[in-house]
Design a protein around this motif. Structure first.
Motif, PDB file in Angstrom:
ATOM      1  N   ASN A 221      29.319  56.792  39.773  1.00  0.00           N
ATOM      2  CA  ASN A 221      29.562  55.418  39.316  1.00  0.00           C
ATOM      3  C   ASN A 221      30.776  55.325  38.408  1.00  0.00           C
ATOM      4  OD1 ASN A 221      27.402  54.401  40.739  1.00  0.00           O
ATOM      5  ND2 ASN A 221      25.962  54.659  39.052  1.00  0.00           N
ATOM      6  N   SER A 222      30.959  56.307  37.528  1.00  0.00           N
ATOM      7  CA  SER A 222      32.084  56.267  36.586  1.00  0.00           C
ATOM      8  C   SER A 222      33.427  56.392  37.301  1.00  0.00           C
ATOM      9  CB  SER A 222      31.954  57.383  35.549  1.00  0.00           C
ATOM     10  OG  SER A 222      31.937  58.652  36.185  1.00  0.00           O
ATOM     11  N   ALA A 223      33.429  56.970  38.506  1.00  0.00           N
ATOM     12  CA  ALA A 223      34.678  57.170  39.250  1.00  0.00           C
ATOM     13  C   ALA A 223      35.290  55.850  39.689  1.00  0.00           C
ATOM     14  CB  ALA A 223      34.416  58.059  40.470  1.00  0.00           C
ATOM     15  N   PHE A 224      34.458  54.834  39.884  1.00  0.00           N
ATOM     16  CA  PHE A 224      34.980  53.540  40.318  1.00  0.00           C
ATOM     17  C   PHE A 224      35.809  52.901  39.211  1.00  0.00           C
ATOM     18  CE2 PHE A 224      31.284  54.107  43.097  1.00  0.00           C
ATOM     19  CZ  PHE A 224      31.873  53.879  44.328  1.00  0.00           C
ATOM     20  N   ASP A 225      35.361  53.014  37.964  1.00  0.00           N
ATOM     21  CA  ASP A 225      36.116  52.452  36.851  1.00  0.00           C
ATOM     22  C   ASP A 225      37.463  53.146  36.691  1.00  0.00           C
ATOM     23  OD1 ASP A 225      34.197  50.571  36.129  1.00  0.00           O
ATOM     24  OD2 ASP A 225      33.095  52.019  34.925  1.00  0.00           O
ATOM     25  N   LYS A 226      37.531  54.398  37.091  1.00  0.00           N
ATOM     26  CA  LYS A 226      38.777  55.155  36.945  1.00  0.00           C
ATOM     27  C   LYS A 226      39.635  55.101  38.204  1.00  0.00           C
ATOM     28  CE  LYS A 226      36.647  58.236  33.553  1.00  0.00           C
ATOM     29  NZ  LYS A 226      36.202  59.601  33.236  1.00  0.00           N
ATOM     30  N   ARG A 227      39.270  54.268  39.158  1.00  0.00           N
ATOM     31  CA  ARG A 227      40.045  54.009  40.380  1.00  0.00           C
ATOM     32  C   ARG A 227      40.129  55.204  41.328  1.00  0.00           C
ATOM     33  NH1 ARG A 227      43.068  49.041  39.643  1.00  0.00           N
ATOM     34  NH2 ARG A 227      43.384  48.522  37.446  1.00  0.00           N
ATOM     35  N   PHE A 228      39.202  56.158  41.219  1.00  0.00           N
ATOM     36  CA  PHE A 228      39.257  57.313  42.118  1.00  0.00           C
ATOM     37  C   PHE A 228      39.001  56.885  43.567  1.00  0.00           C
ATOM     38  CE2 PHE A 228      37.941  60.243  38.392  1.00  0.00           C
ATOM     39  CZ  PHE A 228      39.260  60.316  37.997  1.00  0.00           C
ATOM     40  N   HIS A 229      38.179  55.848  43.767  1.00  0.00           N
ATOM     41  CA  HIS A 229      37.945  55.354  45.132  1.00  0.00           C
ATOM     42  C   HIS A 229      39.199  54.681  45.686  1.00  0.00           C
ATOM     43  CE1 HIS A 229      37.423  51.878  42.652  1.00  0.00           C
ATOM     44  NE2 HIS A 229      37.191  51.071  43.672  1.00  0.00           N
ATOM     45  N   GLU A 230      40.021  54.111  44.800  1.00  0.00           N
ATOM     46  CA  GLU A 230      41.283  53.524  45.241  1.00  0.00           C
ATOM     47  C   GLU A 230      42.262  54.639  45.633  1.00  0.00           C
ATOM     48  OE1 GLU A 230      42.836  50.733  42.416  1.00  0.00           O
ATOM     49  OE2 GLU A 230      40.923  49.691  42.194  1.00  0.00           O
ATOM     50  N   GLU A 231      42.244  55.726  44.887  1.00  0.00           N
ATOM     51  CA  GLU A 231      43.098  56.857  45.224  1.00  0.00           C
ATOM     52  C   GLU A 231      42.734  57.407  46.599  1.00  0.00           C
ATOM     53  OE1 GLU A 231      44.567  60.300  42.514  1.00  0.00           O
ATOM     54  OE2 GLU A 231      42.661  60.971  43.352  1.00  0.00           O
ATOM     55  N   PHE A 232      41.439  57.524  46.890  1.00  0.00           N
ATOM     56  CA  PHE A 232      41.004  58.046  48.180  1.00  0.00           C
ATOM     57  C   PHE A 232      41.378  57.078  49.307  1.00  0.00           C
ATOM     58  CE2 PHE A 232      37.562  58.805  51.387  1.00  0.00           C
ATOM     59  CZ  PHE A 232      38.027  60.040  51.797  1.00  0.00           C
ATOM     60  N   THR A 233      41.263  55.790  49.050  1.00  0.00           N
ATOM     61  CA  THR A 233      41.676  54.791  50.044  1.00  0.00           C
ATOM     62  C   THR A 233      43.165  54.908  50.333  1.00  0.00           C
ATOM     63  OG1 THR A 233      39.929  53.286  49.287  1.00  0.00           O
ATOM     64  CG2 THR A 233      41.736  52.319  50.569  1.00  0.00           C
ATOM     65  N   ALA A 234      43.952  55.149  49.283  1.00  0.00           N
ATOM     66  CA  ALA A 234      45.393  55.354  49.470  1.00  0.00           C
ATOM     67  C   ALA A 234      45.647  56.616  50.293  1.00  0.00           C
ATOM     68  CB  ALA A 234      46.090  55.452  48.113  1.00  0.00           C
TER      69      ALA A 234
END
Length: 473
Positions: A221-234
């Motif tokens: 859950n904390s990874a979403f606040d740190k944009r790690f899911h955005e990095e993976f999408t990129a």
């Protein structure tokens, strides 16, 4: 709030420097709280930050800051862009992007845009509204100790308001100032206003996509606040932009620094594939966090993409999910006999772990692509995938056939209107229609044909008619 806390205080302003039209301002805590409410923290280029803001200060750090402030041990500043002044400056410069941006800020009822110090301002605002304890006491718990309260509220902090800064300059300044506050790599990349950054942010944060990330246990859950899911999408997008390059941090940096945007085709391709992935795992219960890694997520996205490039559609999503899981587990089981020295060359698990590396990525792609090529006939036979059937193009009545129909109808319509020969041969003068419509199974034959004027044909639409002329009986 007591009387002395409501008393107006003089705000001292001074021009600090010419760069970006900077104005120095010194405010007490009460005014800072009001100032915070008037400030836009734009999450499109900033981390959420702020008190209880996800990726900002923890409650413990906020408490420590306030306690240090009352000891006279804090020396930081708050920096904002003055939206009204910056809008005027943007109009002077003719910078349309900045004009639209600052006008939107003002339309939201905000006066400023946060550049630096949002954590500080939000912490002070929460303290002033009695939502944050210091030394285990709320402000109102101090009772009649007015002198102590007066001392606390008299503490002042420096504010810097920038009046002449354009949008791109502001995001660049934000990145520069926040290198010391440990923006992670993806937060730094996303700290800009660009079509690419907006696309990655919007795609990664679609509710159904985030839900699938969570369901598969790919991120905490904390990874979403740190944009790690955005990095993976990129990274997933990067596979389409640079298919033969590593999906590493450096390559992501190149993508962001050298591209304000990517083609609409590539963006649509990723969104479409993510939509398919969501449907594949729609009925899946939450997965054990040790089962599904980013490398496996990447793999299933690659398989989906490969199928679509071969013009296949998945028609049984649950069965396809079971097929993918079985292949994955089968190869993991095979890895148990692979010695450590051979893992780079032979281990599927190793390739999944280092999916972003060029060699491992190539081996992982080949493993799944070869498997798919072998299994496509079985998947087709089991009605799990299929190629869409091309619908035969319906034949229309030829000009020759329409003139023959004119003769069979004695150059009249079924309403008795005359069909002049000169109109019949004119381009668009008459329409050939099906008495029994194609929708109802009618064929394009003279026995099922009729000519009429265009306006009458459009009124009839796709309905069937009863036979009227002799050749139709």
């Amino acid at each position: 709030m007591t009387h002395y806390m409501k008393t107006a205080r003089k705000i001292v302003e001074s021009r600090t420097q010419d760069t970006f039209g900077a104005i120095g301002c010194n405010l007490d805590l009460e005014h800072i709280a009001t100032f915070f409410d008037e400030t836009e923290c734009d999450h499109s280029f900033q981390r959420k930050g702020g008190f209880e803001g996800g990726s900002g200060w923890t409650k413990e750090r906020a408490l420590a800051y306030m306690e240090n402030m009352f000891k006279g041990c804090t020396f930081n500043k708050i920096m904002v862009a003055d939206a009204k002044k910056c809008l005027e400056y943007a109009k002077e410069c003719g910078d349309e992007k900045s004009i639209v941006y600052y006008q939107n800020v003002l339309d939201k009822g905000k006066k400023y845009v946060s550049i630096d110090g949002n954590n500080t301002a939000s912490t002070i605002a929460r303290y002033a509204s009695n939502k944050l304890k210091v030394n285990k006491k709320y402000l109102t718990d101090h009772g009649d100790q007015g002198e102590q309260l007066r001392h606390l509220y008299a503490y002042r902090l420096d504010i810097v308001k920038l009046e002449r800064i354009l949008l791109d300059e502001m995001t660049e300044l934000f990145r520069h100032l926040n290198t010391s506050t440990a923006l992670n790599k993806q937060e730094y990349r996303q700290a800009r206003i660009s079509p690419l950054a907006e696309y990655v942010r919007n795609t990664a944060n679609k509710p159904e996509v985030r839900k699938t990330f969570e369901k598969l246990g790919v991120f905490k859950n904390s990874a979403f606040d740190k944009r790690f899911h955005e990095e993976f999408t990129a990274q997933l997008l990067l596979h389409y932009v640079f298919p033969r390059r590593a999906k590493t941090q450096n390559t992501l940096n190149v993508l962001y620094e050298n591209n304000d945007d990517v083609s609409a085709e590539l963006k649509s391709r990723l969104v479409d594939n993510l939509g398919t992935l969501v449907r594949i795992f729609a009925d899946q219960e939450d997965v054990n966090k040790t089962v599904f890694s980013k490398g496996k997520f990447y793999s299933v996205m690659n398989v989906i993409d490969n199928l679509k490039l071969q013009k296949y559609n998945i028609i049984n999503f649950n069965a396809f999910r079971e097929w993918f899981i079985m292949r994955d587990v089968e190869w993991i089981a095979e890895d148990q006999t692979t010695v450590v020295a051979d893992q780079k060359e032979e281990s599927y698990s190793h390739w999944c772990k280092f999916y972003y590396s060029v060699k491992e990525n190539g081996r992982l792609d080949k493993k799944w692509n070869d498997c798919l090529d072998t299994h496509i006939p079985k998947l087709e036979e089991a009605n799990i995938i299929a190629r869409p059937r091309a619908r035969p193009r319906a034949r229309r009545f030829s000009m020759k056939e329409k003139l023959v129909l004119c003769d069979k109808q004695d150059w009249k319509t079924r309403e008795g209107k005359d069909i002049p020969p000169s109109v019949a041969i004119a381009k668009g003068g008459i329409h050939g229609d099906h008495v029994r419509s194609r929708k109802d199974g009618g064929r394009t034959t003279l026995e099922n044909g009729e000519v009429m004027f265009p306006v009458d044909n459009l009124k009839k639409s796709s309905k069937s008619n009863e036979p009227h002329f002799e050749h139709q009986r």
